[in-house]
Write an enzyme that holds these catalytic residues in place. Structure first.
Site, short mmCIF file in Angstrom:
data_model
loop_
_atom_site.label_atom_id
_atom_site.label_comp_id
_atom_site.label_asym_id
_atom_site.label_seq_id
_atom_site.Cartn_x
_atom_site.Cartn_y
_atom_site.Cartn_z
N HIS A 139 62.59 -15.09 129.67
CA HIS A 139 63.18 -14.92 128.33
C HIS A 139 62.33 -15.64 127.29
O HIS A 139 61.74 -16.67 127.57
CB HIS A 139 64.62 -15.49 128.32
CG HIS A 139 65.42 -15.00 127.15
ND1 HIS A 139 65.30 -15.54 125.88
CD2 HIS A 139 66.33 -14.01 127.05
CE1 HIS A 139 66.11 -14.90 125.06
NE2 HIS A 139 66.74 -13.96 125.73
N ASP A 145 63.43 -4.57 130.35
CA ASP A 145 64.53 -4.22 129.44
C ASP A 145 64.06 -3.94 128.01
O ASP A 145 64.54 -3.03 127.36
CB ASP A 145 65.67 -5.26 129.47
CG ASP A 145 65.29 -6.66 129.03
OD1 ASP A 145 64.09 -6.90 128.79
OD2 ASP A 145 66.19 -7.51 128.95
N HIS A 146 63.10 -4.74 127.53
CA HIS A 146 62.64 -4.54 126.15
C HIS A 146 61.33 -5.29 125.95
O HIS A 146 60.86 -5.98 126.85
CB HIS A 146 63.71 -4.96 125.13
CG HIS A 146 64.27 -6.34 125.38
ND1 HIS A 146 63.52 -7.48 125.27
CD2 HIS A 146 65.51 -6.75 125.76
CE1 HIS A 146 64.26 -8.53 125.55
NE2 HIS A 146 65.48 -8.13 125.87
N THR A 198 69.10 -6.77 125.56
CA THR A 198 69.34 -6.69 127.01
C THR A 198 70.56 -5.81 127.33
O THR A 198 70.54 -5.05 128.30
CB THR A 198 69.54 -8.11 127.57
OG1 THR A 198 68.29 -8.80 127.44
CG2 THR A 198 69.96 -8.11 129.01
N GLU A 226 63.79 -9.17 132.48
CA GLU A 226 63.84 -9.66 131.11
C GLU A 226 62.47 -9.57 130.41
O GLU A 226 61.48 -10.11 130.91
CB GLU A 226 64.34 -11.12 131.12
CG GLU A 226 64.35 -11.81 129.78
CD GLU A 226 65.27 -11.17 128.74
OE1 GLU A 226 66.33 -10.64 129.11
OE2 GLU A 226 64.90 -11.20 127.55
#
Ligand code: GP9
Length: 410
Positions: A190, A249-250, A77, A35
């Protein structure tokens, strides 16, 4: 679109003559999506402490891509998951997991199952989030381990801490018939990244209690949880017969650049910022630490499935996928990574399409320095990028894979 994907399939077919095609046939595959994990933390220190000591060490015995990019859009995600496991571009708006969960896709779990693998996906959150229950059934995973399958013995943030998440996921893997494919999606790092005081192991100095300082603490925690997972995989005898891969993921959505500059100890150019925003780590540990080394050639999340299939010696020539394998004896020449906004990079140039539709206002930049180059140097590539996005959109919006297969087997 059909012809475009056939040509891409033919290209992957040609690459099957590469020596590494099938070099790890029959290995288990453990793929982890981390994440909001960005590449800029790798190899960095704060207050004399390494932010990611486990990853830094692992890189010495793995293939590490330092110009690897996330290709996500609004589906965040879920877009990363789509790119990594289905090798298609996300749509411009929304999440394919929500809008097109009933399409026919050539997914990594489905292909591996056809080759005799067991396939499971692990994420310790509500199964309905991002419509995963439906999408994962369609992708043909045997089982989706979600929140209800985990003991909440380490409550943290939205759900279960990654430390326990990884350990409980290995508990399940140990029971799995081999070879297996396990896809894990972490969660503890997160946004907004704040962890309880007892979890904050780094001395981040004046960054303490800022979102950026919290982000570094979260990255450090995830790194340590990953280290414990690796120890456990070794203990269970799974390390040496598995391909172990992870990627971010990003980006972390921290939009102020000052803390990045103070952390990295230098002012950042616009191109530096662009690179930082898009780069996520991609680290591939092969059995016995083989084929380790730094890869400076570009790659993106869309290339993950083709890379895995290549190493396992499973042909993806007839699959509807965009990506190409990244781990080969000789990297593919002219490789480009295309982003959802129509930008692309090949490691030398960074193309930025204009917002007004007038190509003359697009920019072609040096991918290292950000210096403006003659637009002609990006012209062909810009067009290729647009075509890649259009054919991908068409396949998804009109569920074309179903039609392609009907034409093959009427
Ligand atoms: C929740 C998690 C978060 O299940 O995947 O997704 P994000 O908000 O980062 O897209």
């Amino acid at each position: 679109a059909k012809q475009w994907f056939e040509e891409r399939g033919n290209l992957r077919k040609q690459l099957e003559s590469d020596k590494l095609f099938g070099a790890y046939k029959g290995s288990n595959v453990i793929l982890i999506q981390l994440e909001a994990f960005q590449n800029f933390v790798i190899g960095q220190k704060i207050g004399g402490q390494e932010v990611t000591p486990v990853m830094n060490k692992l890189i010495g015995e793995s293939a590490y891509f330092n110009r690897f990019y996330h290709q996500t859009s609004q589906g965040r995600t879920s877009d990363a998951d789509l790119a990594a496991n289905i090798s298609l571009q996300p749509l411009q708006s929304g999440s394919v997991f929500i809008t097109n969960a009933h399409n026919k896709f050539d997914s990594l779990p489905a292909i591996l199952k056809e080759a005799g693998y067991a396939a499971s996906v692990f994420h310790a959150y509500e199964g309905g989030f991002w419509n995963r229950n439906n999408m994962y059934a369609n992708m043909q995973y045997d089982y989706f381990y979600n929140k209800k399958d985990y003991k909440m013995n380490e409550p943290l943030g939205w759900s279960l801490g990654d430390e326990s998440f990884f350990q409980q996921s290995v508990d399940a893997m140990v029971q799995e018939k081999q070879p297996f494919y396990s896809f894990l999606i972490s969660l503890s790092s997160h946004h907004p990244y704040s962890l309880p005081e007892s979890y904050q192991k780094l001395d981040v100095g004046e960054l303490k209690d800022t979102i950026f300082g919290d982000y570094l603490q979260a990255a450090h925690y995830v790194d340590s949880a990953l280290g414990h997972m690796i120890e456990r995989l070794k203990k269970e005898g799974l390390w040496d017969n598995s391909i172990f891969l992870f990627y971010g993921d990003h980006d972390n959505s921290i939009n102020e650049w000052e803390p990045f500059e103070s952390f990295l100890g230098k002012p950042l150019t616009d191109m530096d910022k662009q690179q930082i925003l898009k780069q996520v780590p991609f680290i591939v540990h092969l059995p016995k630490g083989a084929n380790a080394g730094l890869h400076e050639e570009v790659g993106g999340q869309i290339d993950i499935t083709p890379t895995i299939l290549h190493l396992l010696g499973i042909s993806s020539a007839d699959k509807v996928m965009i990506g190409t394998p990244l781990i080969m004896e000789k990297p593919l020449e002219g490789k480009k990574v295309v982003f959802r906004n129509g930008s692309y990079t090949d490691g030398k140039v960074w193309y930025k399409p204009s917002n007004d539709g007038n190509e003359a206002n697009s920019q072609c930049l040096n991918a290292d320095t950000g210096e403006k180059m003659d637009l002609n140097a990006c012209k062909g590539g810009g067009e290729e990028a647009r075509t890649e996005l259009t054919v991908s959109d068409n396949v998804i919006s009109y569920d074309l894979i179903k039609q392609f297969r009907k034409q093959q087997n009427p």
